[in-house]
Write an enzyme that holds these catalytic residues in place. Sequence first.
Site, PDB file in Angstrom:
ATOM      1  N   TYR A 142     -38.820 -18.979  14.955  1.00 34.57           N
ATOM      2  CA  TYR A 142     -38.390 -18.469  13.651  1.00 34.57           C
ATOM      3  C   TYR A 142     -37.571 -17.211  13.863  1.00 34.57           C
ATOM      4  CZ  TYR A 142     -38.731 -16.270   9.030  1.00 34.57           C
ATOM      5  OH  TYR A 142     -38.449 -15.661   7.829  1.00 34.57           O
ATOM      6  N   ASP A 237     -34.402 -13.403  20.806  1.00 31.66           N
ATOM      7  CA  ASP A 237     -35.003 -12.799  19.617  1.00 31.66           C
ATOM      8  C   ASP A 237     -36.328 -12.173  20.053  1.00 31.66           C
ATOM      9  OD1 ASP A 237     -36.381 -12.171  17.323  1.00 31.66           O
ATOM     10  OD2 ASP A 237     -36.049 -14.089  16.321  1.00 31.66           O
ATOM     11  N   LYS A 265     -39.963  -4.505  14.357  1.00 36.47           N
ATOM     12  CA  LYS A 265     -41.403  -4.263  14.416  1.00 36.47           C
ATOM     13  C   LYS A 265     -41.800  -2.999  15.165  1.00 36.47           C
ATOM     14  CE  LYS A 265     -42.518  -9.141  13.662  1.00 36.47           C
ATOM     15  NZ  LYS A 265     -43.046  -9.045  12.294  1.00 36.47           N
TER      16      LYS A 265
END
Length: 426
Positions: A142, A237, A265
Amino acid sequence: MSNSQVLFEEALKVIPGGVNSPVRAFRAVGGQPFFVKRAKGARIISVDDRELIDYVCTWGPSILGHAPKPVIDAVQSAARDGVSFGTPNPFEVDLAKKICDWVPSLDKVRMCNSGTEATMSCVRLARGYTKRSKIIKFAGCYHGHVDALLVKAGSGALTLGHPDSAGITKGAAEDTIILPFNKIDLLEEAFTKWGEEIAAVILEPIPANAGLILPKDGFHQKLREWTDKYGSVLIFDEVMTGFRLAKGGAQELLGINPDLSAFGKVIGGGLPVGAFGGKAKIMDCLAPDGPVYQAGTLSGNPLAMAAGLAQLETLESENGYEKLELIGQKLEAGIRNLINQSPLNLALNRIGSMFCLFFTNCAIDNLNDVKAANLDQFKSFFHFMLDAGIYLPPSQFETCFLALAHGDDEIEQTLKALEVSLSKVK
């Protein structure tokens, strides 16, 4: 009626689904979400004054634990001088230097506001740099809610994608090729068929949005080989894995240097943040130097930059990654002991401070393996653990996170709850 129930009823009236990110709604496990009013260390406290040991950790950013003093102090200090300027500020330069220093594949990095924005910008930049259209992504990885990346596989094993969400046009998805993770033969077939048209390959180097999938030996090396051969941009990613698994992220552990990387994050210390970077010859294609446009009003926000700097500096000064590995080893040993005693079919994947328990006796190598796990057993398990005071991600398709704040007491309490919970799962 509990305070969380009252709040959720109110939220349903003014927020779609009552939540601002879908997984929080508990639809995958049933029941209603609880609301949190405070968090400290490895624990969160609900609005009903219920204390839970937290293995969600804000979905990854809270690597030190909740409300760590260095991060709180940094945010408070920065806020006294203003929360946003709309001009360059010293924190963004300092954080960019540290990120480039920690990740050898980066010559330059640009700050943005989310992981989605980072991956979107990587794909646009790769297309602008190569002047090609097609991209490869992997099922189960994702990359945020970007139109070109929110796609699923077609009917065959090697097909172009089609939209995975309403509102995404066929045209936005038709240049995306979907492959199963860890399948080297299909990767080679895709490059043989479309190699000269492929602008980029994007993947989570260690997929953590389908539980947790560990790569097979040689997979990333072959990926690097084929992207080099055809002049395609390799994009990692690392929104989840970056600065969580090691100073240099998953790419340090794998020994692979991608051309571009996306981050988020951990580098925001819990505040909204994103970043992407890579080789100078590619990054220099960005405006204002190049023709690929990307911008953001709050990019490089001083509070987020100060928080991220404080978090990375604390990880470094406290030998954070070595300590996290020891915490992970201790928890893994306890879980595997319980797996060996349980009559259930169970599989555990862990790397560093990330882990996931699956209700299956099969190896978890790709998304199809995760889908084949017993999701009903996971739902029961989730609620048994929640009742026992342990908060796990409310979906089998998410990974658990550890923080430096997870001490011996938290591990012991977790293993006791796990033993009881597994005994109740049918």
